[in-house]
Design a protein around this motif. Structure first.
Motif, PDB file in Angstrom:
ATOM      1  N   VAL A 145       0.849  -1.184   0.000  1.00 66.13           N
ATOM      2  CA  VAL A 145       0.000   0.000   0.000  1.00 66.13           C
ATOM      3  C   VAL A 145       0.890   1.242   0.000  1.00 66.13           C
ATOM      4  O   VAL A 145       1.741   1.406   0.855  1.00 66.13           O
ATOM      5  N   SER A 146       0.705   2.133  -0.964  1.00 65.47           N
ATOM      6  CA  SER A 146       1.486   3.370  -1.015  1.00 65.47           C
ATOM      7  C   SER A 146       0.741   4.371  -1.880  1.00 65.47           C
ATOM      8  O   SER A 146       0.666   4.221  -3.089  1.00 65.47           O
ATOM      9  N   ILE A 147       0.149   5.371  -1.249  1.00 68.59           N
ATOM     10  CA  ILE A 147      -0.667   6.358  -1.963  1.00 68.59           C
ATOM     11  C   ILE A 147      -0.183   7.758  -1.599  1.00 68.59           C
ATOM     12  O   ILE A 147      -0.122   8.114  -0.426  1.00 68.59           O
ATOM     13  N   THR A 148       0.228   8.535  -2.602  1.00 66.46           N
ATOM     14  CA  THR A 148       0.594   9.929  -2.366  1.00 66.46           C
ATOM     15  C   THR A 148      -0.675  10.756  -2.285  1.00 66.46           C
ATOM     16  O   THR A 148      -1.524  10.705  -3.183  1.00 66.46           O
ATOM     17  N   CYS A 149      -0.808  11.499  -1.199  1.00 64.10           N
ATOM     18  CA  CYS A 149      -2.067  12.183  -0.921  1.00 64.10           C
ATOM     19  C   CYS A 149      -1.994  13.671  -1.233  1.00 64.10           C
ATOM     20  O   CYS A 149      -1.208  14.409  -0.614  1.00 64.10           O
ATOM     21  N   GLY A 150      -2.814  14.084  -2.172  1.00 64.69           N
ATOM     22  CA  GLY A 150      -3.026  15.513  -2.368  1.00 64.69           C
ATOM     23  C   GLY A 150      -4.114  15.961  -1.403  1.00 64.69           C
ATOM     24  O   GLY A 150      -4.790  15.152  -0.780  1.00 64.69           O
ATOM     25  N   ILE A 151      -4.299  17.266  -1.276  1.00 64.41           N
ATOM     26  CA  ILE A 151      -5.291  17.780  -0.332  1.00 64.41           C
ATOM     27  C   ILE A 151      -6.109  18.871  -1.012  1.00 64.41           C
ATOM     28  O   ILE A 151      -5.526  19.824  -1.554  1.00 64.41           O
ATOM     29  N   PRO A 152      -7.437  18.793  -0.990  1.00 62.02           N
ATOM     30  CA  PRO A 152      -8.246  17.669  -0.478  1.00 62.02           C
ATOM     31  C   PRO A 152      -8.227  16.499  -1.465  1.00 62.02           C
ATOM     32  O   PRO A 152      -8.030  16.686  -2.667  1.00 62.02           O
ATOM     33  N   SER A 153      -8.477  15.290  -0.952  1.00 64.35           N
ATOM     34  CA  SER A 153      -8.518  14.117  -1.824  1.00 64.35           C
ATOM     35  C   SER A 153      -9.131  12.947  -1.075  1.00 64.35           C
ATOM     36  O   SER A 153      -9.308  12.980   0.142  1.00 64.35           O
ATOM     37  N   SER A 154      -9.457  11.901  -1.853  1.00 64.14           N
ATOM     38  CA  SER A 154     -10.019  10.679  -1.278  1.00 64.14           C
ATOM     39  C   SER A 154      -9.452   9.503  -2.072  1.00 64.14           C
ATOM     40  O   SER A 154      -9.395   9.557  -3.304  1.00 64.14           O
ATOM     41  N   HIS A 155      -8.998   8.473  -1.376  1.00 62.64           N
ATOM     42  CA  HIS A 155      -8.340   7.352  -2.031  1.00 62.64           C
ATOM     43  C   HIS A 155      -8.829   6.023  -1.457  1.00 62.64           C
ATOM     44  O   HIS A 155      -9.057   5.912  -0.246  1.00 62.64           O
ATOM     45  N   ILE A 156      -8.942   5.029  -2.324  1.00 59.77           N
ATOM     46  CA  ILE A 156      -9.200   3.669  -1.851  1.00 59.77           C
ATOM     47  C   ILE A 156      -7.860   3.054  -1.480  1.00 59.77           C
ATOM     48  O   ILE A 156      -6.979   2.902  -2.328  1.00 59.77           O
ATOM     49  N   VAL A 157      -7.690   2.723  -0.215  1.00 64.90           N
ATOM     50  CA  VAL A 157      -6.438   2.141   0.266  1.00 64.90           C
ATOM     51  C   VAL A 157      -6.388   0.665  -0.089  1.00 64.90           C
ATOM     52  O   VAL A 157      -5.378   0.143  -0.536  1.00 64.90           O
ATOM     53  N   ARG A 158      -7.469  -0.028   0.142  1.00 66.98           N
ATOM     54  CA  ARG A 158      -7.657  -1.415  -0.262  1.00 66.98           C
ATOM     55  C   ARG A 158      -9.153  -1.663  -0.257  1.00 66.98           C
ATOM     56  O   ARG A 158      -9.933  -0.793   0.130  1.00 66.98           O
TER      57      ARG A 158
END
Length: 475
Positions: free
Chosen positions: A338-351
């Motif tokens: 698992v490795s997600i670069t997060c912008g702000i604001p944002s929403s991501h599916i981790v798994r």
């Protein structure tokens, strides 16, 4: 004799709750005396009990013309009684070679698989096979000579899953006399006289000598002992289940317990707990022998960090007063990716089933007292200098422990939290480089906490599954 045997059958199936009125039953018919007797008895019972019978014969692809004869005989037996018949042909020698099994093992595996498939196809509730009392005695002796424990010495179970054995009460002589009295013929399998098979030698040589030299009822007494052993085994399994539920915990495919609590249990219950753990990880716990149980017991006294390898790639390890069971991975230091670069604001599916959302809010728009939640955290946005990542832990990760700037390595934190070593690489963190803002679900770095000087707040929320792996541990 005929009436007596049927009466015994009815009493046996009622006592053991094997057959109910109106049941649909698949009968495995080889053509030998025992399976022919079972077919005839259930056929006679079917009228009074409203049973629906289905006859299955497995052609193993062995013995050539003799096997063809058996199949024809079985089909004729079913036809004479107006019962549906199913012939299944398999090349057992080929299957044995492909799977690295003996022909005997492959034949048994194929036989039960095909019987189960037929049961499901016709909608039957059970599969009746014709093991009898002498088979029971032979099995117990075979297991005894192999060094089996109480489970093996309890012999063939009356029921296992959908398979029932309504003839376990009857001896071979009793079965053959019943058929002779009815004028019903049966076939002999020539391989049953082959002394190269261990079970055949027990049946043909050892048991007759025991009955001649020790006791004429030797087979009956051995079978009776197996029944008592089965009762004791059921009791031990019941007590073992209670202990298992109270002592053992798991996270994913890692099972663990407190060594201190475990050692207070009786050795018999400890062995049962070991067995239950291994059966969770290795269906059937095949290839696990007494030597492995001895190794597991010995590991209880070993120092932290010691581990042993068990069948099926299972590892058992002692770690800070706990015993861990987990599957060996290609690299114990590998993370799950698992490795997600997060912008702000944002929403991501981790798994699957888990999402992380990030947004920035003005401090004045939030409650004066920030609420404490496991899966929503608040950070001083102005303290973040670079991009953030949701990922698994890495070597060198740390967080700031207190307002004086003291650091704590993340791995040390997981050790203190009693997170099993095999699971540490699978944890989730929110990180800025090697600095951990949030070790999900509960620890945050002091360096990013909101203060009276905070103007902008980063709000981070984990939505979906409640990932409690960081809380793993037993006292």
């Amino acid at each position: 004799m005929e009436k007596a045997l049927r009466k015994k059958l009815e009493e046996f199936v009622e006592k053991n709750d094997l057959i109910h009125r109106g049941d649909a039953i698949v009968i495995g018919l080889s053509g030998g005396a025992d399976s022919v007797c079972l077919l005839q008895l259930l056929f006679e019972l079917s009228g009074d009990w409203g049973l629906s019978l289905h006859v299955v014969h497995i052609h193993h692809g062995i013995r050539g013309a003799e096997a063809d004869r058996d199949a024809e005989f079985a089909e004729k037996m079913a036809a004479e009684r107006g019962l549906p018949f199913y012939l299944v042909r398999e090349d057992v020698p080929r299957i044995a070679k492909e799977k690295g099994m003996t022909v005997e093992e492959a034949g048994r595996t194929v036989r039960y698989e095909r019987l189960e498939e037929c049961r499901e196809r016709v909608g039957a509730g059970s599969i009746a096979v014709a093991h009898h009392r002498d088979d029971q005695a032979e099995t117990v002796l075979f297991q005894l000579f192999r060094g089996s424990g109480p489970r093996g010495l309890s012999g063939i179970p009356v029921r296992r899953g959908s398979v029932i054995r309504p003839l376990l009460f009857a001896g071979r002589d009793e079965i053959q006399k019943y058929l002779a009295g009815k004028g019903i013929s049966w076939l002999r399998d020539s391989t049953n006289d082959d002394p190269s098979y261990s079970r055949n030698r027990i049946r043909l040589e050892l048991l007759p000598q025991a009955e001649e030299c020790v006791n004429r009822q030797a087979a009956r007494h051995i079978a009776a002992t197996a029944e008592k052993m089965a009762q004791w085994r059921r009791y031990i399994e019941k007590e073992g289940e209670k202990a298992f539920k109270s002592i053992v915990a798991n996270e994913g495919d890692c099972w663990y317990f407190s060594a201190g609590k475990f050692e207070k249990e009786d050795p018999v219950i400890r062995a049962e707990i070991f067995r239950r753990i291994l059966e969770q990880m290795l269906p059937g716990a095949r290839d696990v022998g007494q030597a492995h149980y001895d190794q597991m017991e010995a590991l209880l006294q070993a120092e932290t960090g010691k581990r042993i390898s068990l069948p099926g790639g299972v590892q058992m390890e002692k770690e800070y007063g706990r015993m861990l069971f987990y599957r060996k991975k290609a690299s114990q230091s590998a993370v799950s990716g698992v490795s997600i670069t997060c912008g702000i604001p944002s929403s991501h599916i981790v798994r699957e089933g888990l999402r992380i959302s990030l947004e920035v809010r003005r401090r004045e728009d939030l409650p004066s007292k920030i609420p404490q939640k496991d899966y929503t955290k608040w950070f001083d946005y102005d303290m973040i200098k670079s991009s953030l990542m949701v990922r698994n832990p890495r070597e060198g990760d740390y967080f700031v422990l207190d307002s004086s700037g003291n650091r704590k390595h993340l791995n040390r934190y997981y050790i203190d939290r009693k997170v099993p070593r095999p699971l540490r690489g699978e944890q989730l963190v929110l990180a800025e480089g090697s600095h951990i803002l949030w070790a999900v679900p509960d620890r945050v770095s002091e360096a990013y906490k909101i203060t009276e000087y905070t103007k902008m707040v980063l709000v981070v929320t984990m939505e979906g599954e409640a990932d409690e792996r960081s809380n793993a541990g037993v006292d």
